[in-house]
Design a protein around this motif. Structure first.
Motif: not given
Length: 821
Positions: A206-222
């Motif tokens: 995922n090239w750019q982080p989404s502005q809307k992520r649910l708390a239940s989603m796994p974290p985006l790792l940079p």
């Protein structure tokens, strides 16, 4: 486990660019290899085409984190376009394969493919997977995963985010293969040589982080791909730019982004990672040595390495190799033994080469090969033996290689009469429509073995290593200096036609030439065409006698269609004794990749065409390279190809029409600078046809007299999509040929690409069409009067249709260049 070791060795040797001998490496490269020796981890990136890969991530993983990194491309990019020359289809696939290998040489990753043919743009995964055969391709991806055994997999696209069918399919297959590779009931035939393998997790890049992520989603790792790598003097983005620039056929020269630059990775399956993409993966030597003895040895090698005296590390490397040799063989043991062997070669400055005295031979000929070994260190090395393909027994030598004193052996061998010709392995059998016809040994390797290989046995102390190297041809270029080229086994002669399509407007006979090009001395035989039913040829055959290799002769045959003759294929055949030669030997030669040859059936199309062709003269401004000028010449039109200087000085008034080739405004800088001269010509009554350009690298802000936008979003990818003629009475559809919807029968690959999405001024559409389930698109053919003349924008894929001999495309193109107010 002997197969596992040999398989790993085959894998290592088949992923290199086979155009250089084993060379001496710098201290920086040795240090990088030592760093990699200390890491046991693997990352596989999966996408659809050459140039889909994230070179920054591959460089970061391979050169920054020191993992084994690889890119699996479903296709070789056969369906794309070519900015550099005329190669299309399988020839472009060969070219782009080498571009990927050149890119991997820079970013440090390895390369894999499936058997999928890039059959052109596809808008849905359903269509793509249906054409490719979903299960077959899944098996290929599973085999690559079981072969490479990645700890994590990263996809460029998702099952719903990818732009088109090939991209979406790569994500679907990756997700399915993530689980299937671990299931012994899936593709069990592979388990004779491989084992099931479960990667720990799979991510979407995922090239750019989404502005809307649910708390239940796994974290985006940079991951910071802009990080600076002092060992290489560049950031990983800078390395990536060098790598991406190897995709020159696609015009992807890249300028790097400098400074911190993050990509983000979203878990799509497998174990959740909270801090790093490799969370929970053991990447130290504990992976194969729990008590840490090997880790201590590796750490000592790293700590004591002296860049000024790399040979001092050889005893420690040999000791480590012996420790691994005493262990039970395993996947990682085999890999690390190969890495140590390579490091010993690097630290000794070992130079190995096998040079053929000729660039090519034919089966049955004798060739001399000079094999040379040079130890450029004081560490004692002994040359035990040399073996070359087809030589028979090994040449026993048992000579010490003194420091910087080359040892050369000249061998003479005869190439067997049934030796296979040099040919990319995936083209040795005729490809299917959407899959290459490759046997069961296929394991995703990018290229096959060289025509000849030399195996050189060396002893470093008590340890014996066999080094396999390709036999190459060496020459000195007056401008470039020392050059290496692949050594080739070729047929006695290459046969070819001057054109891909021969047009017969009536029953008048045509004189067609067959060219015979000698690839050996004393090429003697007969040549003749094989024609379809309903056609006549005379004479029946012609004799050729070419004394010297490289000589070429042209032989004329009169070809006539009978009343009942149908469009078909004419084939060229040469025969010498009992051997038939039916292939043209095509050379692909660009400076950024090793020279390649492809054997392609010597065929052309015979097309009976009901067409009216006025006597007009055309100025053609070639772009990235197409075969339209030859096609127009074949129907009797006079075509002048304009040079860059012509664009500044030519008198356009002497031409009835000016045609810009595919991507001309991307490749011809002078065209943008001097298009005002063409506009003046149109204003005075001329006709100007512009074919499609890409949105990258356009040399001018506005093409033509009125603005239009063609960003590549709109295309009609189904070659049989229904087309509607919006203005049947328009002159363009009536002079000099009456155009109907029947003229869109038999088109190949696609209707059009880079369609105009919007337009202004006096431009208006003449055609409408759409792929199944989509709204109608109007931007494939735009027409506008300008002054006393006519401007036409065409996104129709004429560059594919005319070389394919599509009758309706010829008729429509003639009408386009004949257009007047």
């Amino acid at each position: 486990m002997r197969f596992l070791t040999s398989f790993i060795i085959l894998f290592f040797s088949s992923t290199s660019i086979q155009s250089q001998p084993l060379t001496k490496y710098s201290a920086t490269e040795i240090q990088a290899a030592l760093n990699k020796l200390n890491v046991l981890g693997s990352v596989l990136y999966i996408a659809a085409h050459p140039d889909d890969e994230n070179q920054g991530l591959l460089a970061y993983m391979s050169k920054g984190r020191n993992y084994r990194a690889a890119y699996l491309s479903l296709t070789r990019g056969d369906g794309g376009q070519n900015l550099l020359g005329p190669e299309k289809g399988i020839l472009l696939g060969v070219m782009r394969t080498q571009e990927l290998l050149a890119a991997r040489k820079i970013d440090g990753a390895q390369q894999f493919f499936t058997r999928a043919i890039d059959f052109g743009y596809s808008k849905t995964a359903k269509e793509s997977l249906s054409k490719w055969n979903h299960q077959t391709l899944l098996g290929d991806v599973v085999k690559v995963i079981r072969t490479f055994r990645p700890d994590i997999i990263i996809t460029r696209f998702t099952k719903t985010k990818g732009g088109h069918g090939h991209h979406l399919s790569s994500a679907i297959l990756a997700q399915e293969a993530f689980w299937a590779a671990a299931d012994p009931e899936q593709f069990p035939e592979q388990l004779q040589n491989l084992k099931p393998w479960q990667a720990k997790r799979i991510f979407w890049n995922n090239w750019q982080p989404s502005q809307k992520r649910l708390a239940s989603m796994p974290p985006l790792l940079p991951l910071n791909l802009g990080k600076y790598a002092p060992l290489y003097g560049r950031s990983f983005r800078e390395i990536a730019a060098k790598s991406r620039t190897m995709h020159k056929s696609q015009g992807f020269g890249a300028t790097p982004q400098r400074g911190n630059s993050f990509d983000y990775f979203e878990l799509t399956a497998g174990d959740t990672a909270y801090l790093d993409v490799m969370d929970g993966v053991e990447t130290s030597w504990k992976r194969i040595d729990a008590d840490g003895r090997l880790q201590i040895k590796v750490s000592e090698i790293l700590e004591s390495f002296n860049a000024q005296n790399p040979k001092a590390s050889i005893p420690q490397l040999l000791n480590l190799y012996q420790s691994l040799d005493n262990m039970k063989n395993s996947f990682w043991v085999a890999i690390k033994k190969e890495e140590i062997k390579k490091l010993i070669q690097m630290c000794s400055g070992l130079w190995l080469e096998a040079i053929a005295f000729n660039a090519s031979v034919v089966p049955g000929e004798t060739i001399k090969i000079k094999t040379m070994a040079l130890n450029r260190s004081a560490f004692p090395v002994k040359l035990n033996s040399i073996h070359i393909t087809y030589l028979g027994k090994k040449i026993k030598i048992n000579a010490v290689l003194n420091e910087n004193e080359p040892k050369a052996i000249v061998s003479t061998l005869t190439i067997p009469g049934d030796a296979p010709y040099s040919q990319p392995y995936w083209l040795k059998k005729n490809p299917g429509e959407t899959l290459f016809n490759v046997d069961k040994t296929f394991s995703g390797q990018p290229v096959g073995k060289s025509a000849l290989e030399a195996t050189i046995s060396l002893s470093f102390g008590k340890t014996v290593f066999d080094f396999s190297i390709p036999v190459l041809f060496q020459e000195n270029d007056p401008k470039m200096g020392e050059q290496y080229k692949p050594f080739l086994i070729v047929p006695d002669v290459s046969v070819s036609f001057a054109e891909n399509v021969f047009i017969f407007k009536d029953s008048v006979p045509h004189t067609i030439q067959i060219f015979v090009h000698a690839l050996t001395d004393s090429a003697v035989g007969e040549v003749h065409p094989i024609i379809p039913t309903g056609w006549q040829s005379k004479p029946g055959l012609r004799k050729y006698n070419l004394a010297k290799k490289g000589e070429q002769a042209a032989f004329e045959f009169e070809i006539r269609p009978t009343k009942n003759g149908q469009n078909g294929i004419i084939k060229a055949v040469a025969q010498s004794s009992q051997t038939l030669f039916t292939n043209e030997v095509i050379k692909i030669n660009y400076p950024h990749i090793p020279p390649q040859i492809v054997l392609q059936a010597a065929e052309a199309q015979l097309v009976k065409l009901d067409i009216n062709v006025p006597k007009i003269t055309i100025a053609y401004i070639m772009g990235s390279g197409d075969e339209i000028p030859q096609a127009l010449h074949e129907i009797g039109l006079k075509v002048d190809l304009l040079s860059d200087e012509d664009l500044m000085t030519i008198d356009y008034e002497k031409y009835d029409a000016v045609v810009c080739g595919v991507r001309a405004f991307n490749t011809r800088e002078n065209l943008g600078l001097y298009q005002k001269r063409i506009l003046k010509y149109v204003e005075n009554g001329g006709t100007w046809i512009v074919q499609h350009n890409t949105r990258f690298g356009t040399q001018v802000a506005q093409i033509g007299p009125y603005p239009y936008v063609a960003r590549g979003r709109d295309r009609i990818s189904e070659e049989d999509a229904e087309m509607e003629i919006l203005a049947p009475s328009h002159a363009l559809f009536n002079f000099p040929n009456k155009i109907t919807t029947a003229d869109f029968d038999g088109w190949v690959q696609e209707r059009g690409t880079y369609l105009a999405e919007s337009w202004q001024g006096k431009l208006y559409p003449l055609l409408a069409g759409h792929d199944e389930g989509e709204p109608s698109k109007l931007g494939s053919l735009l027409y506008a009067p300008y002054g006393k003349g006519v401007f036409v924008f065409s996104a129709l894929s004429m560059f594919r249709q005319l070389p394919a001999g599509v009758p309706g495309a010829y008729r429509l193109f003639v009408n386009m260049i004949s257009a007047k107010q």
